[in-house]
Design a protein around this motif. Structure first.
Motif, mmCIF file in Angstrom:
data_model
loop_
_atom_site.group_PDB
_atom_site.id
_atom_site.type_symbol
_atom_site.label_atom_id
_atom_site.label_comp_id
_atom_site.label_asym_id
_atom_site.label_seq_id
_atom_site.Cartn_x
_atom_site.Cartn_y
_atom_site.Cartn_z
ATOM 1 N N PRO A 1 -42.356 -17.193 33.777
ATOM 2 C CA PRO A 1 -42.562 -16.150 32.760
ATOM 3 C C PRO A 1 -41.706 -16.414 31.526
ATOM 4 N N ARG A 2 -42.201 -15.918 30.404
ATOM 5 C CA ARG A 2 -41.448 -16.097 29.158
ATOM 6 C C ARG A 2 -40.109 -15.382 29.250
ATOM 7 N N LYS A 3 -39.116 -15.987 28.641
ATOM 8 C CA LYS A 3 -37.787 -15.382 28.631
ATOM 9 C C LYS A 3 -37.734 -14.268 27.594
ATOM 10 N N HIS A 4 -36.946 -13.275 27.906
ATOM 11 C CA HIS A 4 -36.681 -12.188 26.969
ATOM 12 C C HIS A 4 -35.877 -12.759 25.796
ATOM 13 N N PRO A 5 -36.034 -12.223 24.575
ATOM 14 C CA PRO A 5 -35.280 -12.764 23.432
ATOM 15 C C PRO A 5 -33.772 -12.804 23.649
ATOM 16 N N VAL A 6 -33.248 -11.887 24.434
ATOM 17 C CA VAL A 6 -31.815 -11.872 24.695
ATOM 18 C C VAL A 6 -31.405 -13.090 25.527
ATOM 19 N N GLU A 7 -32.307 -13.600 26.336
ATOM 20 C CA GLU A 7 -32.004 -14.720 27.213
ATOM 21 C C GLU A 7 -32.229 -16.079 26.554
ATOM 22 N N GLN A 8 -32.787 -16.104 25.361
ATOM 23 C CA GLN A 8 -33.076 -17.365 24.693
ATOM 24 C C GLN A 8 -31.877 -17.802 23.851
ATOM 25 N N PRO A 9 -31.434 -19.041 24.023
ATOM 26 C CA PRO A 9 -30.252 -19.493 23.287
ATOM 27 C C PRO A 9 -30.498 -19.673 21.788
ATOM 28 N N VAL A 10 -31.735 -19.818 21.375
ATOM 29 C CA VAL A 10 -32.024 -20.039 19.953
ATOM 30 C C VAL A 10 -31.618 -18.820 19.128
ATOM 31 N N PHE A 11 -31.872 -17.642 19.651
ATOM 32 C CA PHE A 11 -31.553 -16.420 18.912
ATOM 33 C C PHE A 11 -30.039 -16.277 18.736
ATOM 34 N N ARG A 12 -29.292 -16.520 19.806
ATOM 35 C CA ARG A 12 -27.828 -16.457 19.712
ATOM 36 C C ARG A 12 -27.298 -17.548 18.795
ATOM 37 N N SER A 13 -27.905 -18.718 18.831
ATOM 38 C CA SER A 13 -27.473 -19.819 17.970
ATOM 39 C C SER A 13 -27.675 -19.479 16.498
ATOM 40 N N LEU A 14 -28.812 -18.880 16.170
ATOM 41 C CA LEU A 14 -29.066 -18.456 14.788
ATOM 42 C C LEU A 14 -28.007 -17.468 14.339
ATOM 43 N N MET A 15 -27.712 -16.511 15.188
ATOM 44 C CA MET A 15 -26.751 -15.474 14.849
ATOM 45 C C MET A 15 -25.357 -16.072 14.623
ATOM 46 N N LEU A 16 -24.913 -16.901 15.529
ATOM 47 C CA LEU A 16 -23.566 -17.465 15.418
ATOM 48 C C LEU A 16 -23.458 -18.499 14.300
ATOM 49 N N THR A 17 -24.522 -19.252 14.059
ATOM 50 C CA THR A 17 -24.518 -20.217 12.958
ATOM 51 C C THR A 17 -24.440 -19.512 11.611
ATOM 52 N N ALA A 18 -25.194 -18.435 11.461
ATOM 53 C CA ALA A 18 -25.156 -17.681 10.204
ATOM 54 C C ALA A 18 -23.767 -17.106 9.975
ATOM 55 N N LEU A 19 -23.147 -16.588 11.026
ATOM 56 C CA LEU A 19 -21.790 -16.048 10.896
ATOM 57 C C LEU A 19 -20.808 -17.153 10.504
ATOM 58 N N PHE A 20 -20.858 -18.271 11.209
ATOM 59 C CA PHE A 20 -19.934 -19.367 10.947
ATOM 60 C C PHE A 20 -20.086 -19.899 9.522
ATOM 61 N N LEU A 21 -21.328 -20.175 9.110
ATOM 62 C CA LEU A 21 -21.544 -20.719 7.760
ATOM 63 C C LEU A 21 -21.176 -19.715 6.676
ATOM 64 N N GLY A 22 -21.459 -18.437 6.912
ATOM 65 C CA GLY A 22 -21.090 -17.410 5.939
ATOM 66 C C GLY A 22 -19.592 -17.328 5.748
#
Length: 79
Positions: free
Chosen positions: A4-25
């Protein structure tokens, strides 16, 4: 049977986007001290805004997922 498809909370791409935006900002804000370039400031603020929005969406998705798991658990108990 496909998994089954993973929930968005379980997908590492979403967390990576969030943390990358924070780090670069934060890095852009630190590198542009004292504020001299408006473009770098704008880019840093946009990245930090992306972090805030994605964090809010992540938190909301997590709460909704936990609520759905709770509801499924209560249905299994036969209210």
């Amino acid at each position: 049977m496909p998994s089954p498809r993973k929930h968005p909370v379980e997908q590492p791409v979403f967390r990576s986007l969030m943390l990358t935006a924070l780090f670069l900002g934060v890095v852009l804000l630190i590198l542009n001290e004292p504020p001299s370039n408006g473009v770098v400031n704008a880019a840093a603020l946009v990245l930090l805004a992306v972090f805030v929005v994605s964090f809010g969406l992540y938190w909301l998705a997590w709460v909704l997922r936990e609520h759905e798991l709770w509801r499924a658990g209560r249905q299994g108990q036969g209210e």
